[in-house]
Design a protein around this motif. Structure first.
Motif, PDB file in Angstrom:
ATOM      1  N   THR A  28     -60.895 -23.390  52.953  1.00  0.00           N
ATOM      2  CA  THR A  28     -61.634 -22.747  51.663  1.00  0.00           C
ATOM      3  C   THR A  28     -61.364 -23.542  50.674  1.00  0.00           C
ATOM      4  O   THR A  28     -59.746 -24.534  50.201  1.00  0.00           O
ATOM      5  CB  THR A  28     -61.082 -21.115  51.762  1.00  0.00           C
ATOM      6  N   GLU A  30     -59.408 -22.219  47.776  1.00  0.00           N
ATOM      7  CA  GLU A  30     -59.158 -21.684  47.410  1.00  0.00           C
ATOM      8  C   GLU A  30     -57.925 -21.986  48.617  1.00  0.00           C
ATOM      9  O   GLU A  30     -56.454 -21.959  47.238  1.00  0.00           O
ATOM     10  CB  GLU A  30     -58.814 -20.136  46.886  1.00  0.00           C
ATOM     11  N   ASN A  31     -57.660 -22.132  49.222  1.00  0.00           N
ATOM     12  CA  ASN A  31     -56.080 -22.703  49.930  1.00  0.00           C
ATOM     13  C   ASN A  31     -56.146 -23.662  49.751  1.00  0.00           C
ATOM     14  O   ASN A  31     -53.986 -24.120  49.669  1.00  0.00           O
ATOM     15  CB  ASN A  31     -56.819 -22.529  51.660  1.00  0.00           C
ATOM     16  N   ALA A  33     -56.756 -25.676  46.932  1.00  0.00           N
ATOM     17  CA  ALA A  33     -56.353 -25.836  45.520  1.00  0.00           C
ATOM     18  C   ALA A  33     -54.575 -25.576  45.501  1.00  0.00           C
ATOM     19  O   ALA A  33     -53.669 -25.766  45.165  1.00  0.00           O
ATOM     20  CB  ALA A  33     -57.546 -24.144  44.372  1.00  0.00           C
ATOM     21  N   ASP A  34     -54.634 -24.476  46.316  1.00  0.00           N
ATOM     22  CA  ASP A  34     -53.024 -23.514  46.514  1.00  0.00           C
ATOM     23  C   ASP A  34     -51.604 -24.968  47.023  1.00  0.00           C
ATOM     24  O   ASP A  34     -51.133 -25.436  46.776  1.00  0.00           O
ATOM     25  CB  ASP A  34     -52.617 -22.741  46.765  1.00  0.00           C
ATOM     26  N   SER A  39     -56.921 -27.539  40.057  1.00  0.00           N
ATOM     27  CA  SER A  39     -57.508 -26.873  40.365  1.00  0.00           C
ATOM     28  C   SER A  39     -58.402 -26.223  41.381  1.00  0.00           C
ATOM     29  O   SER A  39     -58.610 -27.797  41.903  1.00  0.00           O
ATOM     30  CB  SER A  39     -58.014 -26.753  38.897  1.00  0.00           C
ATOM     31  N   ALA A  40     -59.175 -25.415  41.631  1.00  0.00           N
ATOM     32  CA  ALA A  40     -60.074 -25.114  42.350  1.00  0.00           C
ATOM     33  C   ALA A  40     -61.752 -26.046  42.236  1.00  0.00           C
ATOM     34  O   ALA A  40     -62.404 -26.898  42.404  1.00  0.00           O
ATOM     35  CB  ALA A  40     -61.071 -23.470  42.284  1.00  0.00           C
ATOM     36  N   ARG A  44     -62.823 -28.973  44.648  1.00  0.00           N
ATOM     37  CA  ARG A  44     -64.417 -28.893  44.539  1.00  0.00           C
ATOM     38  C   ARG A  44     -65.649 -30.227  44.388  1.00  0.00           C
ATOM     39  O   ARG A  44     -66.376 -30.605  45.009  1.00  0.00           O
ATOM     40  CB  ARG A  44     -65.170 -27.155  43.561  1.00  0.00           C
ATOM     41  N   GLY A  61     -67.234 -21.966  48.802  1.00  0.00           N
ATOM     42  CA  GLY A  61     -66.310 -21.774  48.860  1.00  0.00           C
ATOM     43  C   GLY A  61     -65.168 -22.527  49.744  1.00  0.00           C
ATOM     44  O   GLY A  61     -63.989 -22.177  50.005  1.00  0.00           O
TER      45      GLY A  61
END
Length: 244
Positions: A28, A30-31, A33-34, A39-40, A44, A61
């Motif tokens: 994902t 989100e994961n 990016a963390d 940043s997301a 992307r 996503g």
């Protein structure tokens, strides 16, 4: 228009995204990016670039690995930088099994190249290989190295052809160290290039002991054609210690 795999220059972060996608099947935004501390939107953009180059599938996503009958067709320089720690573990385990003075065949591929560098610390090996890069890892003052001549099969310095198969058929060697593109759920050791598969099979036929060199990322993957069944190998070296 999609970029070809040879025209895109991958960053370290993009390579790590590919590694994660290969290992997990789906990642994902989100994961990622963390994990990378970015940043997301940055992630992307990486995924879009990798998708346009044909290296993964882009989903809402996140991203997924290319279909199970496919493989990442990356340039050699990119492959060499992927799963480096795992490849070094495989190389170390494989080299530990080869005694001084042994005769062996070395296949093509980045894992084999790491193994060749480890094997150079041995003494008096007789090496046959269709990988120019693997051959260059050895000190010719310490080892007898023969590059089996054929036609170039890629920028990775691999050679293929009937000449190599014929040359191997007249030999008897102690060890064959074989790489692959995948090992599927049925235990089939597989690869994509039929010319390379012919060389692998010829080497297996003349070897006393057969060693499969495959990082954990290769398991559960398929390819075009079968080299051999995994049960036909004396040792399966995956970097987990102890072989099979």
């Amino acid at each position: 228009m999609n970029q070809s795999s040879s025209s895109i220059s991958l960053s370290d972060r993009q390579l790590r995204i590919l590694e994660a996608t290969e290992k997990q099947g789906f990642v994902t935004i989100e994961n990622l990016a963390d994990e990378f501390g970015v940043s997301a939107q940055t992630v992307r953009r990486d995924i879009i670039a990798l998708s346009e180059a044909g290296h993964l599938q882009r989903f809402h996503g996140g991203a997924g690995a290319i279909g199970r009958s496919e493989t990442l067709r990356l340039d050699h320089s990119h492959k060499e930088r992927m799963n480096v720690a795992d490849k070094k573990l495989v190389a170390h385990e494989a080299a530990e099994l080869i005694p001084d003075g042994a005769s062996l065949f070395l296949d093509v591929g980045t894992t084999v190249e790491y193994t060749a560098r480890q094997l150079n610390s041995r003494h008096g090996l007789t090496v046959f290989t269709n990988s120019i890069r693997a051959a260059l890892a050895f000190d010719p003052k310490r080892h007898n190295v023969t590059v089996l001549g054929g036609r170039m099969a890629g920028k990775d310095g691999s050679l293929v052809g009937e000449e190599i198969v014929m040359a191997l058929s007249g030999l008897r060697i102690d060890y064959a160290l074989i790489a692959c593109s995948g090992v599927d759920e049925k235990g089939r050791v597989m690869d994509f290039d039929l010319s390379k598969i012919a060389v692998k099979k010829a080497a297996l036929a003349i070897s006393d002991r057969k060693l499969l060199l495959a990082t954990q990322s290769k398991f559960g993957r398929t390819a075009l054609s079968t080299v051999a069944m995994i049960s036909e190998f004396d040792e399966v070296i995956s970097g987990q210690g102890g072989g099979r």
